[in-house]
Write a protein that holds these residues in place. Sequence first.
Motif, PDB file in Angstrom:
ATOM      1  N   THR A   1       0.842  -1.182   0.000  1.00 50.76           N
ATOM      2  CA  THR A   1       0.000   0.000   0.000  1.00 50.76           C
ATOM      3  C   THR A   1       0.882   1.238   0.000  1.00 50.76           C
ATOM      4  OG1 THR A   1      -1.628  -1.208   1.303  1.00 50.76           O
ATOM      5  CG2 THR A   1      -1.847   1.164   1.247  1.00 50.76           C
ATOM      6  N   ASN A   2       0.579   2.178  -0.897  1.00 46.80           N
ATOM      7  CA  ASN A   2       1.365   3.408  -0.894  1.00 46.80           C
ATOM      8  C   ASN A   2       0.795   4.379   0.140  1.00 46.80           C
ATOM      9  OD1 ASN A   2      -0.667   5.098  -2.088  1.00 46.80           O
ATOM     10  ND2 ASN A   2      -0.046   4.459  -4.121  1.00 46.80           N
ATOM     11  N   TYR A   3       1.508   5.466   0.353  1.00 49.33           N
ATOM     12  CA  TYR A   3       1.139   6.428   1.393  1.00 49.33           C
ATOM     13  C   TYR A   3      -0.268   6.977   1.168  1.00 49.33           C
ATOM     14  CZ  TYR A   3       1.109  10.505   4.392  1.00 49.33           C
ATOM     15  OH  TYR A   3       0.761  11.428   5.334  1.00 49.33           O
ATOM     16  N   THR A   4      -0.556   7.383  -0.065  1.00 46.57           N
ATOM     17  CA  THR A   4      -1.850   7.991  -0.359  1.00 46.57           C
ATOM     18  C   THR A   4      -2.991   7.022  -0.096  1.00 46.57           C
ATOM     19  OG1 THR A   4      -0.821   9.411  -2.019  1.00 46.57           O
ATOM     20  CG2 THR A   4      -3.195   9.161  -2.147  1.00 46.57           C
ATOM     21  N   GLU A   5      -2.832   5.780  -0.541  1.00 49.89           N
ATOM     22  CA  GLU A   5      -3.870   4.767  -0.303  1.00 49.89           C
ATOM     23  C   GLU A   5      -4.059   4.519   1.184  1.00 49.89           C
ATOM     24  OE1 GLU A   5      -2.110   1.575  -2.478  1.00 49.89           O
ATOM     25  OE2 GLU A   5      -3.231   2.002  -4.292  1.00 49.89           O
ATOM     26  N   ALA A   6      -2.947   4.399   1.904  1.00 50.15           N
ATOM     27  CA  ALA A   6      -3.016   4.145   3.347  1.00 50.15           C
ATOM     28  C   ALA A   6      -3.693   5.305   4.066  1.00 50.15           C
ATOM     29  CB  ALA A   6      -1.612   3.906   3.916  1.00 50.15           C
ATOM     30  N   PHE A   7      -3.327   6.531   3.701  1.00 53.35           N
ATOM     31  CA  PHE A   7      -3.887   7.707   4.350  1.00 53.35           C
ATOM     32  C   PHE A   7      -5.383   7.819   4.073  1.00 53.35           C
ATOM     33  CE2 PHE A   7      -4.721  12.274   4.862  1.00 53.35           C
ATOM     34  CZ  PHE A   7      -4.215  12.460   6.137  1.00 53.35           C
ATOM     35  N   GLU A   8      -5.782   7.564   2.823  1.00 49.81           N
ATOM     36  CA  GLU A   8      -7.200   7.638   2.481  1.00 49.81           C
ATOM     37  C   GLU A   8      -8.007   6.571   3.219  1.00 49.81           C
ATOM     38  OE1 GLU A   8      -7.317   7.453  -1.790  1.00 49.81           O
ATOM     39  OE2 GLU A   8      -6.638   9.525  -2.002  1.00 49.81           O
ATOM     40  N   GLU A   9      -7.471   5.354   3.284  1.00 47.92           N
ATOM     41  CA  GLU A   9      -8.177   4.296   4.003  1.00 47.92           C
ATOM     42  C   GLU A   9      -8.281   4.631   5.490  1.00 47.92           C
ATOM     43  OE1 GLU A   9      -8.072  -0.520   4.898  1.00 47.92           O
ATOM     44  OE2 GLU A   9      -6.684   0.287   3.398  1.00 47.92           O
ATOM     45  N   LEU A  10      -7.218   5.182   6.036  1.00 47.40           N
ATOM     46  CA  LEU A  10      -7.212   5.590   7.440  1.00 47.40           C
ATOM     47  C   LEU A  10      -8.274   6.657   7.693  1.00 47.40           C
ATOM     48  CD1 LEU A  10      -5.835   5.176  10.150  1.00 47.40           C
ATOM     49  CD2 LEU A  10      -4.109   6.830   9.460  1.00 47.40           C
ATOM     50  N   GLN A  11      -8.381   7.626   6.791  1.00 46.69           N
ATOM     51  CA  GLN A  11      -9.415   8.655   6.922  1.00 46.69           C
ATOM     52  C   GLN A  11     -10.815   8.039   6.893  1.00 46.69           C
ATOM     53  OE1 GLN A  11      -8.042  11.291   3.700  1.00 46.69           O
ATOM     54  NE2 GLN A  11      -7.976  12.913   5.230  1.00 46.69           N
ATOM     55  N   ASN A  12     -11.014   7.054   6.019  1.00 43.83           N
ATOM     56  CA  ASN A  12     -12.312   6.384   5.942  1.00 43.83           C
ATOM     57  C   ASN A  12     -12.647   5.658   7.239  1.00 43.83           C
ATOM     58  OD1 ASN A  12     -12.763   7.239   3.302  1.00 43.83           O
ATOM     59  ND2 ASN A  12     -11.882   5.392   2.416  1.00 43.83           N
ATOM     60  N   ILE A  13     -11.658   5.003   7.813  1.00 45.03           N
ATOM     61  CA  ILE A  13     -11.876   4.290   9.081  1.00 45.03           C
ATOM     62  C   ILE A  13     -12.246   5.279  10.185  1.00 45.03           C
ATOM     63  CG2 ILE A  13     -10.744   2.964  10.915  1.00 45.03           C
ATOM     64  CD1 ILE A  13      -9.161   1.528   8.664  1.00 45.03           C
ATOM     65  N   VAL A  14     -11.521   6.384  10.256  1.00 43.35           N
ATOM     66  CA  VAL A  14     -11.810   7.395  11.280  1.00 43.35           C
ATOM     67  C   VAL A  14     -13.228   7.931  11.108  1.00 43.35           C
ATOM     68  CG1 VAL A  14     -11.203   9.717  12.097  1.00 43.35           C
ATOM     69  CG2 VAL A  14      -9.403   8.041  11.649  1.00 43.35           C
ATOM     70  N   THR A  15     -13.609   8.208   9.864  1.00 44.27           N
ATOM     71  CA  THR A  15     -14.960   8.706   9.597  1.00 44.27           C
ATOM     72  C   THR A  15     -16.012   7.686  10.021  1.00 44.27           C
ATOM     73  OG1 THR A  15     -14.168  10.045   7.745  1.00 44.27           O
ATOM     74  CG2 THR A  15     -16.517   9.557   7.794  1.00 44.27           C
ATOM     75  N   GLU A  16     -15.785   6.409   9.680  1.00 44.87           N
ATOM     76  CA  GLU A  16     -16.736   5.360  10.070  1.00 44.87           C
ATOM     77  C   GLU A  16     -16.889   5.285  11.584  1.00 44.87           C
ATOM     78  OE1 GLU A  16     -15.254   1.756   8.338  1.00 44.87           O
ATOM     79  OE2 GLU A  16     -15.896   2.301   6.325  1.00 44.87           O
ATOM     80  N   ILE A  17     -15.764   5.388  12.291  1.00 40.91           N
ATOM     81  CA  ILE A  17     -15.803   5.312  13.757  1.00 40.91           C
ATOM     82  C   ILE A  17     -16.525   6.533  14.322  1.00 40.91           C
ATOM     83  CG2 ILE A  17     -14.392   5.369  15.858  1.00 40.91           C
ATOM     84  CD1 ILE A  17     -12.322   3.638  14.304  1.00 40.91           C
TER      85      ILE A  17
END
Length: 69
Positions: free
Chosen positions: A5-21
């Motif tokens: 996973t590249n940085y951008t993909e990881a950061f975007e997925e992390l943002q999605n997880i935070v939003t879901e939580i």
Amino acid sequence: MSVETNYTEAFEELQNIVTEIEEGEISVDELSEKVKRAATLIKICKAKLTTTEEDVNQILKELEEPTSE
């Protein structure tokens, strides 16, 4: 998602997880898995930032060295 996973993909997925939580879109059962995945993504981002910083510092160091003619 790709194996590496590249940085951008990881950061975007992390943002999605935070939003879901934050929005309560995940169940308690899913929370543990999401938190584990978030920790993995944070490690990926941190490693990439560290590598990038080292690369930039090396380039700057090389630029500062006097060139011999």
